[in-house]
Design a protein around this motif. Structure first.
Motif, PDB file in Angstrom:
ATOM      1  N   LEU A   1       3.743  10.092  -7.524  1.00  0.00           N
ATOM      2  CA  LEU A   1       4.624  10.259  -8.677  1.00  0.00           C
ATOM      3  C   LEU A   1       3.824  10.506  -9.954  1.00  0.00           C
ATOM      4  O   LEU A   1       4.160  11.400 -10.753  1.00  0.00           O
ATOM      5  N   PHE A   2       2.757   9.746 -10.165  1.00  0.00           N
ATOM      6  CA  PHE A   2       1.952   9.886 -11.371  1.00  0.00           C
ATOM      7  C   PHE A   2       1.226  11.229 -11.387  1.00  0.00           C
ATOM      8  O   PHE A   2       1.025  11.827 -12.453  1.00  0.00           O
ATOM      9  N   ALA A   3       0.823  11.720 -10.212  1.00  0.00           N
ATOM     10  CA  ALA A   3       0.179  13.030 -10.141  1.00  0.00           C
ATOM     11  C   ALA A   3       1.141  14.129 -10.548  1.00  0.00           C
ATOM     12  O   ALA A   3       0.761  15.103 -11.206  1.00  0.00           O
ATOM     13  N   ALA A   4       2.411  13.985 -10.172  1.00  0.00           N
ATOM     14  CA  ALA A   4       3.408  14.968 -10.567  1.00  0.00           C
ATOM     15  C   ALA A   4       3.733  14.861 -12.051  1.00  0.00           C
ATOM     16  O   ALA A   4       3.964  15.871 -12.722  1.00  0.00           O
ATOM     17  N   ARG A   5       3.713  13.646 -12.565  1.00  0.00           N
ATOM     18  CA  ARG A   5       4.064  13.418 -13.970  1.00  0.00           C
ATOM     19  C   ARG A   5       2.956  13.902 -14.910  1.00  0.00           C
ATOM     20  O   ARG A   5       3.238  14.459 -15.971  1.00  0.00           O
ATOM     21  N   ASN A   6       1.705  13.666 -14.527  1.00  0.00           N
ATOM     22  CA  ASN A   6       0.575  14.067 -15.361  1.00  0.00           C
ATOM     23  C   ASN A   6      -0.535  14.608 -14.465  1.00  0.00           C
ATOM     24  O   ASN A   6      -1.428  13.860 -14.044  1.00  0.00           O
ATOM     25  N   PRO A   7      -0.512  15.901 -14.135  1.00  0.00           N
ATOM     26  CA  PRO A   7      -1.520  16.481 -13.235  1.00  0.00           C
ATOM     27  C   PRO A   7      -2.945  16.387 -13.771  1.00  0.00           C
ATOM     28  O   PRO A   7      -3.892  16.493 -12.989  1.00  0.00           O
ATOM     29  N   LYS A   8      -3.120  16.203 -15.068  1.00  0.00           N
ATOM     30  CA  LYS A   8      -4.461  16.140 -15.651  1.00  0.00           C
ATOM     31  C   LYS A   8      -5.113  14.775 -15.497  1.00  0.00           C
ATOM     32  O   LYS A   8      -6.291  14.613 -15.801  1.00  0.00           O
ATOM     33  N   LEU A   9      -4.363  13.794 -15.016  1.00  0.00           N
ATOM     34  CA  LEU A   9      -4.899  12.446 -14.869  1.00  0.00           C
ATOM     35  C   LEU A   9      -5.902  12.419 -13.713  1.00  0.00           C
ATOM     36  O   LEU A   9      -5.612  12.886 -12.617  1.00  0.00           O
ATOM     37  N   ALA A  10      -7.082  11.876 -13.964  1.00  0.00           N
ATOM     38  CA  ALA A  10      -8.134  11.826 -12.944  1.00  0.00           C
ATOM     39  C   ALA A  10      -7.678  10.996 -11.752  1.00  0.00           C
ATOM     40  O   ALA A  10      -6.966  10.006 -11.900  1.00  0.00           O
ATOM     41  N   THR A  11      -8.118  11.396 -10.566  1.00  0.00           N
ATOM     42  CA  THR A  11      -7.668  10.752  -9.332  1.00  0.00           C
ATOM     43  C   THR A  11      -7.970   9.260  -9.326  1.00  0.00           C
ATOM     44  O   THR A  11      -7.113   8.443  -8.983  1.00  0.00           O
ATOM     45  N   ARG A  12      -9.198   8.883  -9.707  1.00  0.00           N
ATOM     46  CA  ARG A  12      -9.564   7.464  -9.698  1.00  0.00           C
ATOM     47  C   ARG A  12      -8.741   6.668 -10.703  1.00  0.00           C
ATOM     48  O   ARG A  12      -8.274   5.562 -10.401  1.00  0.00           O
TER      49      ARG A  12
ATOM     50  N   LEU B   1      -2.064   1.007  -8.874  1.00  0.00           N
ATOM     51  CA  LEU B   1      -2.308  -0.324  -8.327  1.00  0.00           C
ATOM     52  C   LEU B   1      -1.934  -1.410  -9.328  1.00  0.00           C
ATOM     53  O   LEU B   1      -1.298  -2.418  -8.960  1.00  0.00           O
ATOM     54  N   VAL B   2      -2.301  -1.225 -10.592  1.00  0.00           N
ATOM     55  CA  VAL B   2      -1.978  -2.219 -11.624  1.00  0.00           C
ATOM     56  C   VAL B   2      -0.470  -2.300 -11.825  1.00  0.00           C
ATOM     57  O   VAL B   2       0.102  -3.407 -11.898  1.00  0.00           O
ATOM     58  N   ALA B   3       0.209  -1.163 -11.903  1.00  0.00           N
ATOM     59  CA  ALA B   3       1.659  -1.158 -12.108  1.00  0.00           C
ATOM     60  C   ALA B   3       2.376  -1.845 -10.947  1.00  0.00           C
ATOM     61  O   ALA B   3       3.307  -2.641 -11.155  1.00  0.00           O
TER      62      ALA B   3
ATOM     63  N   GLU C   1       0.823  -1.207   0.000  1.00  0.00           N
ATOM     64  CA  GLU C   1       0.000   0.000   0.000  1.00  0.00           C
ATOM     65  C   GLU C   1       0.858   1.259   0.000  1.00  0.00           C
ATOM     66  O   GLU C   1       0.538   2.243  -0.672  1.00  0.00           O
ATOM     67  N   SER C   2       1.972   1.232   0.734  1.00  0.00           N
ATOM     68  CA  SER C   2       2.874   2.377   0.745  1.00  0.00           C
ATOM     69  C   SER C   2       3.490   2.600  -0.632  1.00  0.00           C
ATOM     70  O   SER C   2       3.653   3.739  -1.087  1.00  0.00           O
ATOM     71  N   PHE C   3       3.825   1.505  -1.317  1.00  0.00           N
ATOM     72  CA  PHE C   3       4.410   1.602  -2.658  1.00  0.00           C
ATOM     73  C   PHE C   3       3.387   2.169  -3.639  1.00  0.00           C
ATOM     74  O   PHE C   3       3.721   3.017  -4.485  1.00  0.00           O
ATOM     75  N   VAL C   4       2.127   1.719  -3.549  1.00  0.00           N
ATOM     76  CA  VAL C   4       1.071   2.255  -4.409  1.00  0.00           C
ATOM     77  C   VAL C   4       0.883   3.748  -4.135  1.00  0.00           C
ATOM     78  O   VAL C   4       0.698   4.546  -5.065  1.00  0.00           O
ATOM     79  N   ASP C   5       0.933   4.149  -2.864  1.00  0.00           N
ATOM     80  CA  ASP C   5       0.824   5.571  -2.522  1.00  0.00           C
ATOM     81  C   ASP C   5       1.931   6.382  -3.190  1.00  0.00           C
ATOM     82  O   ASP C   5       1.686   7.486  -3.698  1.00  0.00           O
ATOM     83  N   ARG C   6       3.133   5.863  -3.172  1.00  0.00           N
ATOM     84  CA  ARG C   6       4.261   6.582  -3.782  1.00  0.00           C
ATOM     85  C   ARG C   6       4.085   6.703  -5.293  1.00  0.00           C
ATOM     86  O   ARG C   6       4.371   7.752  -5.882  1.00  0.00           O
ATOM     87  N   LEU C   7       3.631   5.620  -5.924  1.00  0.00           N
ATOM     88  CA  LEU C   7       3.354   5.686  -7.359  1.00  0.00           C
ATOM     89  C   LEU C   7       2.261   6.701  -7.656  1.00  0.00           C
ATOM     90  O   LEU C   7       2.336   7.449  -8.637  1.00  0.00           O
ATOM     91  N   ASP C   8       1.248   6.741  -6.811  1.00  0.00           N
ATOM     92  CA  ASP C   8       0.141   7.675  -6.983  1.00  0.00           C
ATOM     93  C   ASP C   8       0.650   9.116  -6.971  1.00  0.00           C
ATOM     94  O   ASP C   8       0.280   9.942  -7.823  1.00  0.00           O
TER      95      ASP C   8
END
Length: 269
Positions: free
Chosen positions: A189-200, A207-209, A180-187
């Motif tokens: 990271l992805f928000a910083a990489r693509n701010p337009k990506l929807a939260t869900r 989670l898939v990655a 869960e901590s790893f998924v949080d970190r990816l989350d």
């Protein structure tokens, strides 16, 4: 009157540091990774060593347990086998640990702490300057190296499936907390990489990655030496193909006038 005893300390892993989200809207930024605390597990040690000699003996016992598990499996790691591999008396093990399961819990805590430190080093503060393939390598390669240098890790954190699933064991809980901590970190990271990506969508993709990486790294841990590099290369290619459309969306080019065709001159009034 009976004397009240102080509660035993809980086993825990050090706090995860949060990652700043660059150029991301504040309202859409995910929550930073929380501390990983195993609140249900009692302290794994019967007595914590305070002197260097006792600490060295505990490390010797944990290394012996890891060796037995890596070579013969989890069930073979009895108190007798661990003490024999450490070349010490079984009473020396019981001096620090109440039983064999406590040794495994302490080993799991040590692995989890090392894994958390790898996560902190692997995730960049600003991911914008890295190509996606290098960003994936920065995260995946240290995890693969950890699996290679800690062959008992997979077995210590193995999840038992079926009616007898021991979801209350310390290693099982720690594995879930690490994931869960790893998924949080990816989350984050992805928000910083693509701010337009929807939260869900972002959370699902994280989670898939993470699930792909966990599954293939575990399979790689069981593979023979000749298969390890191809499996790691396959994992990198799969993650790149999966993440590229959402983390590196194609740039829409404006239509240009064909070369060689002169524009008509404006009409004179």
């Amino acid at each position: 009157m009976p004397v009240k005893r102080a509660p035993r300390p809980i086993a825990r892993i050090a706090t995860d540091e949060s990652l700043p989200v660059a150029n991301a809207p504040v309202a859409k930024a995910p929550v930073a990774p929380l501390p990983i605390v195993d609140a249900e597990a009692p302290d794994a040690y019967r007595r914590r060593p305070r002197q260097s000699r006792g600490q060295a003996r505990v490390e010797l016992l944990l290394e012996a347990a890891a060796s037995v598990i890596a070579e013969h499996g989890l069930q073979a790691a009895t108190a007798e086998a661990i003490a024999l591999r450490a070349r010490t008396a079984k009473g020396s093990l019981y001096q620090f640990f109440p039983n064999r399961d406590a040794v495994l819990a302490a080993l799991a805590l040590r692995y989890a702490d090392e894994m958390r430190a790898i996560h902190e080093r692997a995730f960049p503060i600003d991911p914008h300057g890295l190509p996606l393939d290098r960003l994936i390598d920065r995260i995946v390669k240290p995890l693969a190296e950890f699996h290679d240098t800690h062959p008992a890790f997979r077995r210590v954190f193995a999840t038992v499936e079926g009616p007898g699933d021991d979801t209350r064991s310390a290693p099982t809980r720690l594995r879930a907390q690490l994931f869960e901590s790893f998924v949080d970190r990816l989350d984050v990271l992805f928000a910083a990489r693509n701010p337009k990506l929807a939260t869900r969508d972002r959370r699902r993709i994280a989670l898939v990655a993470a699930s792909l990486g966990q599954s293939l790294l575990a399979r790689r841990g069981r593979a023979v030496a000749a298969e390890k590099k191809p499996l790691l290369d396959d994992l990198r290619r799969i993650l790149l193909a999966y993440l590229q459309p959402v983390l590196e969306p194609p740039v829409v080019k404006t239509k240009r006038e064909p070369k060689g065709e002169a524009k008509p001159a404006p009409k004179k009034r």
